[in-house]
Design a protein around this motif. Structure first.
Motif, PDB file in Angstrom:
ATOM      1  N   CYS A 160      20.538  36.366 -30.934  1.00 44.67           N
ATOM      2  CA  CYS A 160      19.800  37.613 -31.121  1.00 44.67           C
ATOM      3  C   CYS A 160      20.577  38.785 -30.518  1.00 44.67           C
ATOM      4  N   ARG A 161      20.587  39.908 -31.205  1.00 42.68           N
ATOM      5  CA  ARG A 161      21.156  41.120 -30.630  1.00 42.68           C
ATOM      6  C   ARG A 161      20.240  41.615 -29.518  1.00 42.68           C
ATOM      7  N   ARG A 162      20.767  42.456 -28.665  1.00 43.49           N
ATOM      8  CA  ARG A 162      19.995  42.935 -27.529  1.00 43.49           C
ATOM      9  C   ARG A 162      18.710  43.601 -28.016  1.00 43.49           C
ATOM     10  N   PRO A 163      17.553  43.244 -27.444  1.00 40.41           N
ATOM     11  CA  PRO A 163      16.283  43.768 -27.966  1.00 40.41           C
ATOM     12  C   PRO A 163      16.159  45.274 -27.783  1.00 40.41           C
ATOM     13  N   ASP A 164      15.575  45.940 -28.784  1.00 46.22           N
ATOM     14  CA  ASP A 164      15.286  47.373 -28.722  1.00 46.22           C
ATOM     15  C   ASP A 164      13.841  47.543 -28.260  1.00 46.22           C
ATOM     16  N   ILE A 165      13.662  48.158 -27.114  1.00 45.45           N
ATOM     17  CA  ILE A 165      12.334  48.323 -26.524  1.00 45.45           C
ATOM     18  C   ILE A 165      12.153  49.791 -26.150  1.00 45.45           C
ATOM     19  N   PHE A 166      11.042  50.390 -26.582  1.00 44.70           N
ATOM     20  CA  PHE A 166      10.755  51.775 -26.245  1.00 44.70           C
ATOM     21  C   PHE A 166      10.254  51.866 -24.799  1.00 44.70           C
ATOM     22  N   GLY A 167      10.451  53.029 -24.186  1.00 46.85           N
ATOM     23  CA  GLY A 167       9.965  53.228 -22.828  1.00 46.85           C
ATOM     24  C   GLY A 167      10.988  52.811 -21.786  1.00 46.85           C
ATOM     25  N   ILE A 211       7.579  43.520 -29.731  1.00 46.13           N
ATOM     26  CA  ILE A 211       8.304  43.747 -28.482  1.00 46.13           C
ATOM     27  C   ILE A 211       8.717  45.204 -28.321  1.00 46.13           C
ATOM     28  N   PHE A 212       8.786  45.959 -29.415  1.00 48.92           N
ATOM     29  CA  PHE A 212       9.179  47.361 -29.307  1.00 48.92           C
ATOM     30  C   PHE A 212       8.167  48.158 -28.477  1.00 48.92           C
ATOM     31  N   GLN A 213       6.909  47.713 -28.449  1.00 49.94           N
ATOM     32  CA  GLN A 213       5.851  48.443 -27.768  1.00 49.94           C
ATOM     33  C   GLN A 213       5.609  47.941 -26.341  1.00 49.94           C
ATOM     34  N   LEU A 214       6.375  46.942 -25.901  1.00 47.02           N
ATOM     35  CA  LEU A 214       6.076  46.289 -24.626  1.00 47.02           C
ATOM     36  C   LEU A 214       5.963  47.257 -23.457  1.00 47.02           C
ATOM     37  N   CYS A 215       6.897  48.203 -23.362  1.00 44.51           N
ATOM     38  CA  CYS A 215       6.947  49.070 -22.194  1.00 44.51           C
ATOM     39  C   CYS A 215       6.310  50.429 -22.443  1.00 44.51           C
ATOM     40  N   LEU A 216       5.649  50.607 -23.594  1.00 47.14           N
ATOM     41  CA  LEU A 216       4.868  51.819 -23.801  1.00 47.14           C
ATOM     42  C   LEU A 216       3.533  51.679 -23.087  1.00 47.14           C
ATOM     43  N   CYS A 218      -0.391  51.868 -22.196  1.00 43.16           N
ATOM     44  CA  CYS A 218      -1.638  51.727 -22.939  1.00 43.16           C
ATOM     45  C   CYS A 218      -2.478  52.986 -22.763  1.00 43.16           C
ATOM     46  N   ASN A 219      -3.577  53.087 -23.537  1.00 45.66           N
ATOM     47  CA  ASN A 219      -4.516  54.185 -23.340  1.00 45.66           C
ATOM     48  C   ASN A 219      -5.108  54.112 -21.941  1.00 45.66           C
ATOM     49  N   LYS A 220      -5.580  55.244 -21.461  1.00 37.71           N
ATOM     50  CA  LYS A 220      -6.167  55.298 -20.118  1.00 37.71           C
ATOM     51  C   LYS A 220      -7.331  54.311 -20.022  1.00 37.71           C
ATOM     52  N   GLY A 221      -7.351  53.584 -18.956  1.00 33.76           N
ATOM     53  CA  GLY A 221      -8.386  52.571 -18.770  1.00 33.76           C
ATOM     54  C   GLY A 221      -7.968  51.191 -19.226  1.00 33.76           C
ATOM     55  N   TYR A 222      -6.707  51.067 -19.710  1.00 35.94           N
ATOM     56  CA  TYR A 222      -6.187  49.775 -20.170  1.00 35.94           C
ATOM     57  C   TYR A 222      -4.821  49.536 -19.518  1.00 35.94           C
ATOM     58  N   ARG A 223      -4.413  48.267 -19.468  1.00 34.68           N
ATOM     59  CA  ARG A 223      -3.072  47.910 -19.023  1.00 34.68           C
ATOM     60  C   ARG A 223      -2.622  46.665 -19.776  1.00 34.68           C
ATOM     61  N   ARG A 224      -1.334  46.436 -19.812  1.00 31.08           N
ATOM     62  CA  ARG A 224      -0.802  45.269 -20.523  1.00 31.08           C
ATOM     63  C   ARG A 224      -0.908  44.017 -19.651  1.00 31.08           C
ATOM     64  N   ASP A 225      -1.302  42.910 -20.292  1.00 33.21           N
ATOM     65  CA  ASP A 225      -1.332  41.633 -19.576  1.00 33.21           C
ATOM     66  C   ASP A 225       0.009  40.924 -19.759  1.00 33.21           C
ATOM     67  N   ALA A 226       0.097  39.688 -19.304  1.00 30.63           N
ATOM     68  CA  ALA A 226       1.371  38.970 -19.319  1.00 30.63           C
ATOM     69  C   ALA A 226       1.896  38.735 -20.728  1.00 30.63           C
ATOM     70  N   SER A 227       0.997  38.722 -21.724  1.00 28.56           N
ATOM     71  CA  SER A 227       1.427  38.494 -23.106  1.00 28.56           C
ATOM     72  C   SER A 227       1.758  39.787 -23.833  1.00 28.56           C
ATOM     73  N   GLY A 228       1.605  40.939 -23.152  1.00 34.01           N
ATOM     74  CA  GLY A 228       1.956  42.219 -23.748  1.00 34.01           C
ATOM     75  C   GLY A 228       0.808  42.949 -24.406  1.00 34.01           C
ATOM     76  N   SER A 229      -0.394  42.393 -24.401  1.00 29.05           N
ATOM     77  CA  SER A 229      -1.547  43.038 -25.030  1.00 29.05           C
ATOM     78  C   SER A 229      -2.216  44.001 -24.057  1.00 29.05           C
ATOM     79  N   CYS A 230      -2.769  45.110 -24.595  1.00 27.13           N
ATOM     80  CA  CYS A 230      -3.504  46.070 -23.770  1.00 27.13           C
ATOM     81  C   CYS A 230      -4.918  45.534 -23.535  1.00 27.13           C
ATOM     82  N   VAL A 231      -5.287  45.378 -22.272  1.00 31.03           N
ATOM     83  CA  VAL A 231      -6.614  44.864 -21.926  1.00 31.03           C
ATOM     84  C   VAL A 231      -7.326  45.861 -21.017  1.00 31.03           C
TER      85      VAL A 231
END
Length: 377
Positions: A160-167, A211-216, A218-231
């Motif tokens: 795999c080429r180096r991943p492109d991640i925003f943020g 994976i592109f959204q991993l480091c963006l 989340c909306n206020k009141g949410y945070r990403r969990d270990a799987s990358g989802s906003c909770v």
């Protein structure tokens, strides 16, 4: 120091607890030889079988597929037009398409391939199924347009080429595993990525995560969990923002109190510092703070267990915007109607003028007077 210690520990646990993925993929959908070759790309190719050890791994992969109906699989074995059958060679004049090699330790053919030199032939792996395993019947040949299941082999030279991640983020590579990397976002969230057989980075534990959204954030009141989802963040447990009772809501919270409380129960405390450190929002989404007046009329008081919650009012823009749009539509309609009426009047005037001119030309002034009298009537 604690971060690097944790990283090394995570790397060790991943190696200790994770089983390596098979280098082979069995596809049961039936395709022609050339279509199967294309389907294996970009990270794989129709498998070659240069060693007996690889044959054993392929047969195990076929058995693990838990399907006993497919008995012939395309492999990367081919003989071009103009090449004749060679009895003294292991591959009988065929070659491995991945590297044009003609060598193999597997000297087993189900039957001798076609001796014709005038057509292109492609190779199959013939298998049979026992009670506990799949075994090989050897190689076979067929016309390349036939459709069969096929076996792809992972291309170890392609990664795999180096991943492109925003943020804001850092990417840390595992020195002993080129198919795994570790991502640390500027927000403090950490993720482990794996390179799939299709040369696509996926989040360990959530293959469907973008994976592109991993480091963006989340909306206020949410945070990403270990799987990358906003909770949702439970502010009531983390920061204790309310003076009395706190009700957690999706993406926010509400403060409330009982009617019979004698002290001031209308306010809420500022969120604690640790909540701010966990706030990963880049979208202003206000939290509704619910308050209770210090005194209420007797007719609205109930027992001590009743809770009154004052909801925040709606945004004024939700009313103004539709009104402005409706007004613009009305103005446009008026302009259209006015243009239509003006056009009708102009056409009527032109028609009358033409009729008068014709009357004058044909009958002179007397006809003109008749036309005028007719118009008056």
């Amino acid at each position: 120091m604690e971060f690097w210690t944790g990283l090394y520990l995570m790397s060790f646990l991943n190696m200790a607890c994770s089983l390596p993925e098979s280098s082979y993929t069995v596809h049961l959908n039936k395709l022609s030889f050339s279509t199967a070759q294309s389907h294996c790309l970009p990270g794989s190719f129709l498998t070659n079988v240069p060693k007996e050890k690889e044959m054993a791994e392929i047969l195990k992969t076929i058995w693990d597929k838990n399907n006993k109906t497919a008995t012939s699989f395309w492999i990367g074995l081919k003989k071009n037009k103009g090449i004749c059958y060679r009895k003294n060679l292991p591959l009988k004049g065929f070659y491995w398409t991945v590297d044009n090699s003609t060598q193999s330790d597997v000297k087993m053919w189900e039957k001798e391939p076609s001796a014709s030199c005038l057509d292109i032939r492609c190779g199959l792996l013939s298998v049979k199924y026992g009670e506990t395993a799949a075994t090989s019947n050897g190689f076979a040949d067929a016309t390349c347009k036939q459709e069969h299941p096929f076996i792809c082999k992972r291309n170890a030279t392609v990664t795999c080429r180096r991943p492109d991640i925003f943020g804001t983020h850092d990417i840390i590579d595992y020195s002993n595993d080129t198919d795994t990397c570790y991502v640390r976002c500027g927000s403090g969230a950490n993720f482990t990525l794996k390179c799939s057989k299709d040369l696509v980075w996926t989040v360990l534990g959530n293959k469907n995560m973008d994976i592109f959204q991993l480091c963006l954030e989340c909306n206020k009141g949410y945070r990403r969990d270990a799987s990358g989802s906003c909770v949702d963040v439970n502010e009531c447990e983390e920061s204790k923002p309310c003076t009395h009772r706190c009700l957690n809501t999706e993406g926010s919270y509400k403060c409330a109190c009982s009617d019979n409380a004698k002290d001031d129960c209308g306010g809420s405390k500022p969120p604690a510092t640790d909540l701010k450190s966990n706030d990963y929002s880049n979208v202003n989404r206000g939290k509704s703070v619910l308050t209770q007046p210090t005194s209420l009329p007797d007719d609205v008081r109930t027992n001590e267990t009743d809770v009154h919650i004052e909801e925040s009012t709606g945004d004024v823009s939700n009313i103004i915007v539709p009104v402005i749009i409706a007004l613009l539509i009305f103005i446009v309609l008026l302009v259209i109607v006015a243009a239509i009426v003006k056009g009708c009047i102009r056409r009527r005037s032109t028609k009358l003028s033409r009729r008068k001119a014709e009357a004058v030309a044909l009958n002179g002034s007397s006809s003109m007077e008749k036309v005028n009298e007719k118009e008056e009537t």
